[in-house]
Design a protein around this motif. Sequence first.
Motif, short mmCIF file in Angstrom:
data_model
loop_
_atom_site.label_atom_id
_atom_site.label_comp_id
_atom_site.label_asym_id
_atom_site.label_seq_id
_atom_site.Cartn_x
_atom_site.Cartn_y
_atom_site.Cartn_z
N ALA A 1 -13.21 -9.03 17.66
CA ALA A 1 -11.71 -9.00 18.40
C ALA A 1 -11.02 -8.40 17.66
CB ALA A 1 -11.85 -10.30 18.85
N PHE A 2 -10.10 -7.52 18.25
CA PHE A 2 -8.90 -7.01 17.53
C PHE A 2 -9.48 -5.76 16.67
CE2 PHE A 2 -8.11 -11.69 16.91
CZ PHE A 2 -7.87 -12.08 18.21
N ARG A 3 -8.53 -4.83 16.57
CA ARG A 3 -8.98 -3.60 15.77
C ARG A 3 -7.97 -3.62 14.62
NH1 ARG A 3 -7.91 2.37 16.91
NH2 ARG A 3 -6.34 1.67 18.16
N GLN A 4 -8.58 -3.49 13.45
CA GLN A 4 -7.65 -3.26 12.19
C GLN A 4 -7.39 -1.91 12.11
OE1 GLN A 4 -9.34 -4.94 8.74
NE2 GLN A 4 -8.54 -3.39 7.37
N VAL A 5 -6.05 -1.45 11.69
CA VAL A 5 -5.45 -0.08 11.82
C VAL A 5 -4.86 0.06 10.63
CG1 VAL A 5 -5.24 -0.26 14.30
CG2 VAL A 5 -3.43 -1.33 12.94
N GLY A 6 -4.61 -0.87 9.75
CA GLY A 6 -4.13 -0.66 8.20
C GLY A 6 -4.37 -1.74 7.28
N GLU A 7 -4.47 -1.54 6.03
CA GLU A 7 -4.45 -2.28 4.93
C GLU A 7 -4.01 -2.00 3.81
OE1 GLU A 7 -7.94 -5.47 3.16
OE2 GLU A 7 -8.61 -3.43 4.14
N LYS A 8 -3.28 -2.91 2.98
CA LYS A 8 -2.48 -2.47 1.82
C LYS A 8 -2.42 -3.63 0.70
CE LYS A 8 -0.06 0.70 2.13
NZ LYS A 8 -0.07 2.49 1.98
N GLN A 9 -2.52 -2.89 -0.41
CA GLN A 9 -2.22 -3.90 -1.60
C GLN A 9 -0.83 -3.58 -1.86
OE1 GLN A 9 -3.68 -6.32 -3.17
NE2 GLN A 9 -5.70 -6.42 -2.04
N LEU A 10 0.36 -4.41 -1.80
CA LEU A 10 1.38 -4.26 -2.36
C LEU A 10 2.01 -4.67 -3.72
CD1 LEU A 10 3.18 -5.65 1.14
CD2 LEU A 10 2.82 -3.44 0.62
N PRO A 11 2.91 -4.03 -4.35
CA PRO A 11 3.19 -4.34 -5.71
C PRO A 11 4.02 -5.60 -5.82
CG PRO A 11 4.68 -2.56 -4.77
CD PRO A 11 3.69 -2.93 -3.81
N GLN A 12 4.70 -6.11 -4.94
CA GLN A 12 5.44 -7.27 -5.11
C GLN A 12 5.19 -8.19 -3.94
OE1 GLN A 12 7.98 -7.92 -7.23
NE2 GLN A 12 8.18 -5.80 -8.28
N GLU A 13 5.42 -9.52 -4.12
CA GLU A 13 5.02 -10.63 -3.40
C GLU A 13 6.05 -10.40 -2.18
OE1 GLU A 13 5.46 -14.28 -5.25
OE2 GLU A 13 3.52 -13.96 -6.59
N VAL A 14 5.45 -10.56 -0.92
CA VAL A 14 6.23 -10.49 0.32
C VAL A 14 6.63 -11.97 0.62
CG1 VAL A 14 5.96 -10.16 2.80
CG2 VAL A 14 4.96 -8.43 1.17
N VAL A 15 7.78 -12.30 0.94
CA VAL A 15 8.56 -13.68 1.26
C VAL A 15 8.77 -13.62 3.00
CG1 VAL A 15 9.28 -14.18 -0.96
CG2 VAL A 15 10.83 -12.75 0.58
N PHE A 16 8.89 -12.54 3.54
CA PHE A 16 9.43 -12.48 4.85
C PHE A 16 8.94 -11.12 5.47
CE2 PHE A 16 12.54 -15.09 3.23
CZ PHE A 16 12.45 -16.26 4.13
N MET A 17 8.30 -11.14 6.90
CA MET A 17 8.02 -10.32 7.66
C MET A 17 8.12 -10.26 8.96
SD MET A 17 3.58 -10.67 7.03
CE MET A 17 2.79 -12.16 7.48
N SER A 18 8.76 -9.38 9.59
CA SER A 18 8.88 -9.34 11.01
C SER A 18 8.71 -8.16 11.70
CB SER A 18 10.49 -9.91 11.02
OG SER A 18 10.90 -10.04 12.51
N TRP A 19 8.08 -8.15 12.78
CA TRP A 19 7.90 -7.05 13.66
C TRP A 19 9.16 -6.44 14.63
CZ3 TRP A 19 3.86 -3.63 13.34
CH2 TRP A 19 2.75 -4.25 12.71
N SER A 20 9.20 -5.25 14.64
CA SER A 20 10.21 -4.72 15.50
C SER A 20 9.81 -5.11 16.88
CB SER A 20 10.35 -3.17 15.32
OG SER A 20 11.29 -2.73 16.59
N PRO A 21 10.75 -5.49 17.82
CA PRO A 21 10.57 -5.88 19.28
C PRO A 21 10.29 -4.57 20.21
CG PRO A 21 12.92 -6.09 18.75
CD PRO A 21 12.39 -5.95 17.47
N LYS A 22 10.73 -3.31 19.60
CA LYS A 22 10.44 -2.07 20.65
C LYS A 22 9.57 -1.13 19.79
CE LYS A 22 13.39 -3.67 23.81
NZ LYS A 22 12.97 -3.89 25.01
N ARG A 23 9.46 -1.01 18.70
CA ARG A 23 8.79 -0.13 18.06
C ARG A 23 7.52 -0.54 17.19
NH1 ARG A 23 13.52 4.02 16.03
NH2 ARG A 23 14.96 3.82 18.02
#
Length: 773
Positions: free
Chosen positions: A3-25
């Motif tokens: 189920a679900f289709r993976q479209v991206g994967e990334k290792q980030l240089p800094q620790e992420v503390v918050f993430m939020s999707w845009s409601p329109k894009r």
Amino acid sequence: MPAFRQVGEKQLPQEVVFMSWSPKRDLIALANRAGEVLLHRLANFQRVWSLPPNENTGKEVTALAWRPDGKILAFGLADTKRIILCDVEKPESLHSFSVDLSITYMHWMEVTEESSVLTSFYNAEDESNLLLPKLPALPKNTTAKIFSEEKSDEIMKLLGDVRLNALVLGGSSGFIEIYAYGMFKIATVNGVAGSCRGLCLSSDLKSLSVITEIQNSSDSEAEMMYFQASKLIFKCFLKLDTSLLSSYLPEVTRMARKFTHISTLLQYIKLSLTCMCEAWEEILMQMDSRLTKFVQEKNTTTSVQDEFMQLLLWGKASLELQALLMNQLTVKGLKKLGQSIESSYSSIQKLVISHLQSGSEALLYHLSELKGMALWKQKYESLGLDASGIDEAITAVGSFILKANELLQVIDSSMKNFKAFFRWLYVAMLRMSEDHVLPELNKMTQKDITFVADFLTEHFNEAPELYNRKGKYFNVERVGQYLKDEDDDLVSPPNTEGNQWFNFLKDSTHLKESPLLFPYYPEKSLHFVKRQMEGVIDQCLQKPADVIGKSVHQAVCMSLYKISQRWNDKTSNLHYVLFTVLENSISKIHILRRHTDTSRTVSNGILAVEFGNFLNNSINESSDSRCYSCLDAHFYDDETVTVVLKESVQQEGKERVLAQLPLSSVYTDEDQDRKFVWDSVERLDERSSEIPTRTVFLESQWRVLENMKAQYVSVNGIRKVSCVLSSNLRHVRVFEMDVEDDGEVEEEEEEETTQIAAGEPGEPNQPADGQDN
């Protein structure tokens, strides 16, 4: 097929503390541990832009929220206690404001309540666009980059859609504030204990739900609380008939819209003044510093004014004055100084006329309209609009306009004086150097001599008291003092002696106290009067927030559970959403439920959800059915919850699972027979055995997250996407959640490729290859 289709994967240089999707894009905003805010695109998780931390904004991001139209991103900073509104198209701050306490949670919602009056207001054209000229864009190459593009109407990005939206801020010590359009504070909520960990304002403005964390002492365990405040904005309107809500919503929308216009204009004036300060150059102080140095080094008792006057009248200068003019000032330096003064003063003059005055006049217009609304007491008095306070704001704007006009007069006078003075001094220096003087420069009438003599008399007097304040004896350059952001009085205020209007006012007892005349502050700078104006307007706009805030009443207060010190000190700042009552790695989700079916009485309830075995079929069915613990959960849409699960059985790996929980599989009519009665005395975790529990066996809507220690998830049901974050806060995976069959997927991919190739309007430009980390 998973189920679900993976479209991206990334290792980030800094620790992420918050993430939020845009409601329109298909854009997701991230905030990392270094204080950087980043915007990534769904496709391959490409970075669109990044906004690095700086001293002016702050370095410790504590919350993120999107405006409902997806054009503005808001984030809060703990170290500076500021809220920044950022443009989605480019990493630039459009607006910022300070708050009293650091923000721990943000929620930005749009009001969906409809009424015929409100619809007509939404559809009506703003009269200010018809009556007021369009505000000109500020010049390029300035730090005020909000208006940096020609023919752009950047101020409208702050105003956004006419439909009312509200940014709700929750912070430490029970701090909760609501801002209409993300700019104008319409409510300050008091009486909530603890630090906010989550909140949600209903789309009809009837209720506000809050989850707080209360720490009684440093040694004790923190306790989580749930509050629900009802009758948020319309206490005095609701009474028994809730239909009054829609009838008064247009008044709140009109008031908020007008206040937002005022806030954007204050921002425009502030940026105009910033551009004026940038147009003023340090080189303009060269004459003052040279003359001060000349006074300190010369041995004669003759004053500087007499030295120059002697050169004017007799054409001869002392050896010391010659050394000053020829060695320090030089002919080339004098020419450059004259050009700088003319260029700088012309730029400042244009900014005052086209920007500062235009913005101030528009501000007067909107304040006058606001005063008219305040006089309609039947509609607006209960909302806290005060006509007397708005009168004071109008008066303050009038004083600012007077000060701007005074600056124009000073610039005009200074340009004439400097032009005549430099022309005479240039010819005198050419003669000293025995250079050829052009005939047209050599002509000087008696009127010109008198003009230069008056300039020397007024500007070249030594002032020892000035040296103690500013480290100089002279104040030849008079414009810069108006642009200094200081509380000190002007060094050289305008001379009002002999002014007929001032004499008339002085002799008139009645006009002196007339409210029709704007106060004039001849001793103060333009910055000082601007700050005074901002203070009066802020005070005027503060009263509705206080009045509306006092109407908030607590409807429900319920103690949820205690959290251990270990869990409270976890490295991530990501918090759970409102509807969940979660502790790290628990086996149940408790869902706060509200029945609104017209056939039933409105009631609140709680259901517990357990996840049965659906991953490892080899496990004996008679074993404990609670096979998974929940790590994170968010609403995907009104009918579905997205969860990250971890196998709780003792086996190697303990796979992490991303799953969709349909609420239709949780709610049944049987729950009506097993109502859970809320008790404000006992904590929810102490009564967990009494909560109706539903065991769910997911069928197809789940996917194992291979080789990833998933911990958190951010979802957007409108765009049908989710982003999973690992426990180390650096590994992300992006999924499309509602995948169609293969044929439709290929068509969508082809369509998306065509749009990107053609440059889809409204989407930010993708960065070139190699720009993404």
